[in-house]
Scaffold this motif. Structure first.
Motif, PDB file in Angstrom:
ATOM      1  N   GLN A 167      51.886  17.880  46.564  1.00 42.14           N
ATOM      2  CA  GLN A 167      50.760  18.137  47.473  1.00 42.14           C
ATOM      3  C   GLN A 167      49.459  18.041  46.677  1.00 42.14           C
ATOM      4  OE1 GLN A 167      51.132  18.598  50.717  1.00 42.14           O
ATOM      5  NE2 GLN A 167      53.362  18.503  50.598  1.00 42.14           N
ATOM      6  N   GLY A 168      48.670  17.006  46.954  1.00 40.43           N
ATOM      7  CA  GLY A 168      47.453  16.830  46.171  1.00 40.43           C
ATOM      8  C   GLY A 168      46.300  17.687  46.644  1.00 40.43           C
ATOM      9  N   ASN A 169      46.256  18.010  47.956  1.00 38.15           N
ATOM     10  CA  ASN A 169      45.135  18.750  48.519  1.00 38.15           C
ATOM     11  C   ASN A 169      45.470  20.239  48.590  1.00 38.15           C
ATOM     12  OD1 ASN A 169      43.217  19.909  50.326  1.00 38.15           O
ATOM     13  ND2 ASN A 169      42.700  17.831  51.007  1.00 38.15           N
ATOM     14  N   VAL A 170      44.565  21.078  48.085  1.00 39.55           N
ATOM     15  CA  VAL A 170      44.792  22.526  48.079  1.00 39.55           C
ATOM     16  C   VAL A 170      45.007  23.051  49.495  1.00 39.55           C
ATOM     17  CG1 VAL A 170      43.741  24.756  47.573  1.00 39.55           C
ATOM     18  CG2 VAL A 170      43.503  22.873  45.957  1.00 39.55           C
ATOM     19  N   ASP A 171      44.205  22.606  50.445  1.00 39.04           N
ATOM     20  CA  ASP A 171      44.324  23.095  51.818  1.00 39.04           C
ATOM     21  C   ASP A 171      45.656  22.712  52.456  1.00 39.04           C
ATOM     22  OD1 ASP A 171      41.784  24.310  51.891  1.00 39.04           O
ATOM     23  OD2 ASP A 171      40.846  22.361  52.186  1.00 39.04           O
ATOM     24  N   ASP A 172      46.322  21.696  51.929  1.00 37.30           N
ATOM     25  CA  ASP A 172      47.618  21.284  52.467  1.00 37.30           C
ATOM     26  C   ASP A 172      48.744  22.209  52.030  1.00 37.30           C
ATOM     27  OD1 ASP A 172      46.438  19.200  53.758  1.00 37.30           O
ATOM     28  OD2 ASP A 172      46.866  17.723  52.192  1.00 37.30           O
ATOM     29  N   TYR A 173      48.719  22.627  50.749  1.00 36.81           N
ATOM     30  CA  TYR A 173      49.873  23.390  50.275  1.00 36.81           C
ATOM     31  C   TYR A 173      49.657  24.901  50.216  1.00 36.81           C
ATOM     32  CZ  TYR A 173      47.851  23.411  45.486  1.00 36.81           C
ATOM     33  OH  TYR A 173      47.060  23.573  44.388  1.00 36.81           O
ATOM     34  N   LEU A 174      48.418  25.391  50.357  1.00 44.16           N
ATOM     35  CA  LEU A 174      48.207  26.837  50.330  1.00 44.16           C
ATOM     36  C   LEU A 174      48.984  27.569  51.429  1.00 44.16           C
ATOM     37  CD1 LEU A 174      44.501  27.671  49.350  1.00 44.16           C
ATOM     38  CD2 LEU A 174      46.610  28.310  48.196  1.00 44.16           C
ATOM     39  N   PRO A 175      48.937  27.123  52.684  1.00 40.69           N
ATOM     40  CA  PRO A 175      49.741  27.817  53.707  1.00 40.69           C
ATOM     41  C   PRO A 175      51.231  27.812  53.382  1.00 40.69           C
ATOM     42  CG  PRO A 175      48.112  26.386  54.739  1.00 40.69           C
ATOM     43  CD  PRO A 175      48.106  26.061  53.287  1.00 40.69           C
ATOM     44  N   ARG A 176      51.736  26.750  52.792  1.00 40.63           N
ATOM     45  CA  ARG A 176      53.141  26.699  52.396  1.00 40.63           C
ATOM     46  C   ARG A 176      53.453  27.780  51.360  1.00 40.63           C
ATOM     47  NH1 ARG A 176      55.610  21.540  53.381  1.00 40.63           N
ATOM     48  NH2 ARG A 176      54.159  20.044  54.306  1.00 40.63           N
ATOM     49  N   LEU A 177      52.543  27.954  50.398  1.00 40.05           N
ATOM     50  CA  LEU A 177      52.759  28.962  49.354  1.00 40.05           C
ATOM     51  C   LEU A 177      52.763  30.361  49.957  1.00 40.05           C
ATOM     52  CD1 LEU A 177      50.454  27.585  46.489  1.00 40.05           C
ATOM     53  CD2 LEU A 177      52.860  27.126  46.896  1.00 40.05           C
ATOM     54  N   LEU A 178      51.831  30.637  50.845  1.00 37.83           N
ATOM     55  CA  LEU A 178      51.779  31.967  51.460  1.00 37.83           C
ATOM     56  C   LEU A 178      53.000  32.216  52.341  1.00 37.83           C
ATOM     57  CD1 LEU A 178      48.000  32.371  52.406  1.00 37.83           C
ATOM     58  CD2 LEU A 178      49.151  32.749  50.226  1.00 37.83           C
ATOM     59  N   ARG A 179      53.499  31.163  52.976  1.00 39.53           N
ATOM     60  CA  ARG A 179      54.701  31.304  53.792  1.00 39.53           C
ATOM     61  C   ARG A 179      55.894  31.710  52.939  1.00 39.53           C
ATOM     62  NH1 ARG A 179      55.116  32.222  58.899  1.00 39.53           N
ATOM     63  NH2 ARG A 179      53.420  30.732  59.212  1.00 39.53           N
TER      64      ARG A 179
END
Length: 696
Positions: A167-179
């Motif tokens: 995931q290159g974009n922070v906004d793309d993978y941040l929700p995944r990390l919090l999930r």
């Protein structure tokens, strides 16, 4: 056993001994545990943080031998184990700490018993047995909780890594990390992450409440619960967040969140944000959940920091690419030490009129055809970028090139090594500018100037013959008896004008010789400089009646010089002094005997030469002008010719000029001037350039 905790022999009960000697026990234990590398990174408070409570609980457990009451460790080993897990301990190191603590207590108590006696042996053995059982329970609990939490943590970290992978974009993978965090802890219902932008904390991602958190919600650092976490830099927990006035997020109040735990996102001591987890049902989080949250948040901090670095690098790369594209000069970067070409910009390709040749090493530079000023081919190791790989900095090296389309050009190269933080050369960069048009313009200008100077010389030389005829005719008329008296004035005017024109032409010829033929030719012979100067001053006094010219000399002034040229030099200097000084002031000519050198000074008391003009007084066609010194008649070649004559004799000339001292020209002449051929006509110079084209 007495009420004071001692038996008839004076032995302290083991439980009392632990309580009373707790500082001594902890100090002894810290000395031993510090001998092991794994403890070096922990501060003193963190190293012993949970141990005083543990010793108190162990003492209570041992005391049950006497009281018969029931006591438990109730979670203390769990806290200690989780803390050590967060500190990076492995399982063996956790167990080793407990083993050292147990051994330290028993060793100190043994020394006490030896000194006072064991007393009731059965009671002593019962206390020791209960002590060992308690420690076994502590170790077992710590090891079990450590292993279970570590396994859970590793799974969560692995899930986080998978969520961020690719995931290159922070906004793309941040929700995944919090999930991942939300799914890893049963009591957690929501997770919110705020990132720091200057002094503002702004919501960047949320799960569990993502539809309720305002997209533009932000807080200042230090404001509310979240701002306090960022300011203090350590975790904080609230047990009734929905009613706590410290909470500023309206979602927390609206949802009725009970437990709220905030952790700063930190990297290398810098707080870059805050992560919060909330629970609708629990008023507190377990130590294990809080540890897991801290560890996962720390991993997210690292990922975010790396993402920011990557974004910054990408921005810098795009900026560098844009700069390279826009630069009007060619740029090439090569790798060290091989010299492999890494990149070249479009300007470089336009300059060479061919694509960049990505040579694998310095030897490959032979594919570029470069030439020295004398026409020799440039060897691969001679290219400026190859020299930069060896640590050399090259400034403005002029190189002729054969372009890809077969045309020739002239380029200017500058190169330098690129070093890392340790000073090692990791690359080299070269900039190349096309100066072909500039060199062509300079050559054209040089030819024009040379043509002008030759033209002046040719015209001046060819004018001498008719002027000589006019001069001889005027002199003849002056001596003729047939010329009427009233016509003599006109003849004198013709004679004076002709002599002035002759002097101007002579100056032009000397100027042309100086510019085209090197030094003015001289013919040296024995000369007395003192006598020569006196004769020159006498001639000037005749043409400048009323002006005072002083000559001062002491010593020997014999030497080998060109008398005509020296007379011309002295005459020009003295006439210059007369022209630029008030009529009521003298001009002083002073000679100095300086052994192998003869010195000559010409001084006048006129207005000083302006400082900005002083460095240019010997340049041709220049005349110093001020409000008090209007330009004199002439071409402005007098001082230029003076300097040429002095240099032709191997001497030097300088000038100083101030308001207080006036102006002084100082000449230094060696006693023996270098010999040169007899003064030649300009035709010799002309013949070197265009033989046979000019008639003399």
């Amino acid at each position: 056993m007495t009420e004071s905790g001692t038996d008839t022999s004076g032995r302290r009960r083991l439980c009392d001994f632990i309580r009373e000697n707790q500082p001594r026990i902890l100090a002894e234990w810290e000395r031993e545990v510090r001998d092991h590398p794994y403890s070096q990174g922990l501060s003193h408070p963190r190293l012993i943080n949970h141990l005083p409570d543990l010793l108190d609980r162990v003492s209570n457990m041992v005391e049950t031998v006497h009281t018969g009451q029931h006591e438990t460790l109730a979670g203390l080993p769990e806290v200690h184990a989780l803390d050590r897990l967060e500190a990076g301990y492995d399982l063996e190191q956790v167990a080793h700490e407990y083993a050292l603590l147990r051994a330290c207590i028993l060793r100190l108590y043994e020394a006490h018993a030896r000194s006072v006696g064991t007393g009731n042996l059965a009671v002593t053995l019962a206390e020791v047995r209960r002590f060992n059982e308690t420690f076994d329970e502590a170790v077992s609990t710590a090891v079990s909780r450590y292993a279970k939490t570590r396994a859970r943590t590793l799974v969560a970290l692995d899930l986080i890594s998978q969520a961020a992978l690719g995931q290159g974009n922070v906004d793309d993978y941040l929700p995944r990390l919090l999930r991942v965090i939300l799914e890893s802890t049963e009591s957690v219902d929501s997770v919110i992450l705020l990132l720091r932008e200057g002094n503002t904390l702004r919501v960047r991602a949320a799960v569990g409440v993502e539809e309720e958190v305002p997209a533009d919600f932000s807080l200042q650092v230090g404001e509310g619960f979240t701002g306090k976490v960022a300011t203090e830099g350590h975790p904080l927990e609230l047990h009734s967040a929905a009613t706590d006035p410290l909470v500023k997020n309206p979602v927390v109040h609206a949802r009725g969140i009970q437990a709220l735990y905030g952790v700063p996102l930190s990297y290398e001591g810098q707080v870059i944000g805050v992560a919060k987890m909330g629970s609708l049902t629990a008023s507190t989080f377990s130590n294990e959940d809080k540890l897991l949250f801290r560890v996962m948040v720390q991993r997210i901090s690292s990922l975010l920091f790396q993402a920011r670095l990557q974004e910054r690098e990408q921005i810098q790369t795009r900026l560098l690419d844009a700069i390279l594209v826009q630069l009007p000069v060619g740029v090439v970067v090569v790798e060290a030490p091989s010299g492999r070409v890494l990149l070249g910009n479009a300007a470089f390709e336009r300059l060479w009129r061919q694509p960049v040749i990505y040579s694998p090493d310095v030897a490959g530079y032979r594919e570029y055809r470069g030439f020295h000023a004398d026409g020799r081919p440039l060897e691969p190791h001679e290219w400026p970028v190859a020299r930069a790989l060896k640590g050399e900095v090259v400034h403005d090296m002029e190189i002729g090139i054969l372009r890809g389309d077969g045309t020739r050009g002239v380029t200017l190269h500058s190169s330098a090594p690129i070093r890392d933080a340790e000073g090692r050369i990791i690359a080299a960069v070269v900039t190349t500018a096309d100066i072909t048009d500039r060199k062509a313009a300079e050559e054209q200008q040089r030819q024009m100037v040379e043509f002008r100077e030759r033209f002046l010389g040719i015209v001046s030389h060819d004018l001498r013959n008719p002027l000589n005829a006019v001069l001889f005719s005027a002199k003849a008329l002056m001596q003729s008896e047939v010329v009427m008296r009233e016509q003599l004035k006109n003849v004198r005017r013709i004679l004076g004008s002709t002599e002035r024109m002759t002097r101007m032409i002579t100056d032009l010829l000397d100027y042309t010789r100086g510019r085209l033929g090197g030094d003015i030719p001289i013919c040296a012979e024995p000369v007395n400089l003192h006598h020569l100067c006196r004769n020159v001053l006498e001639e000037l006094e005749t043409s400048h009646p009323g002006r005072e010219l002083r000559l001062k000399a002491s010593g020997n002034f014999e030497g080998e010089w060109d008398p005509d040229r020296l007379a011309q030099m002295v005459g020009n200097l003295c006439k210059n002094a007369l022209d630029y000084s008030p009529k009521d002031t003298p001009v002083n000519l002073v000679l100095h005997d300086e052994g192998d050198t003869a010195g000559l000074e010409v001084h006048n008391q006129g207005a000083p030469i302006p400082p900005d003009q002083l460095p240019h007084v010997f340049e041709p066609f220049r005349q110093a002008t001020t409000d008090r010194r209007p330009p004199t008649s002439g071409l402005g070649l007098g001082l230029f010719i003076v300097e040429q004559i002095v240099q032709a004799h191997g001497g030097t000339i300088t000038v100083r000029s101030t308001e207080a001292e006036g102006t002084t020209f100082t000449v230094k002449l060696p006693r023996r001037a270098r010999r040169s051929p007899a003064d030649a006509t300009l035709a010799e110079v002309q013949d070197r350039v265009a033989p046979g084209q000019v008639s003399t």
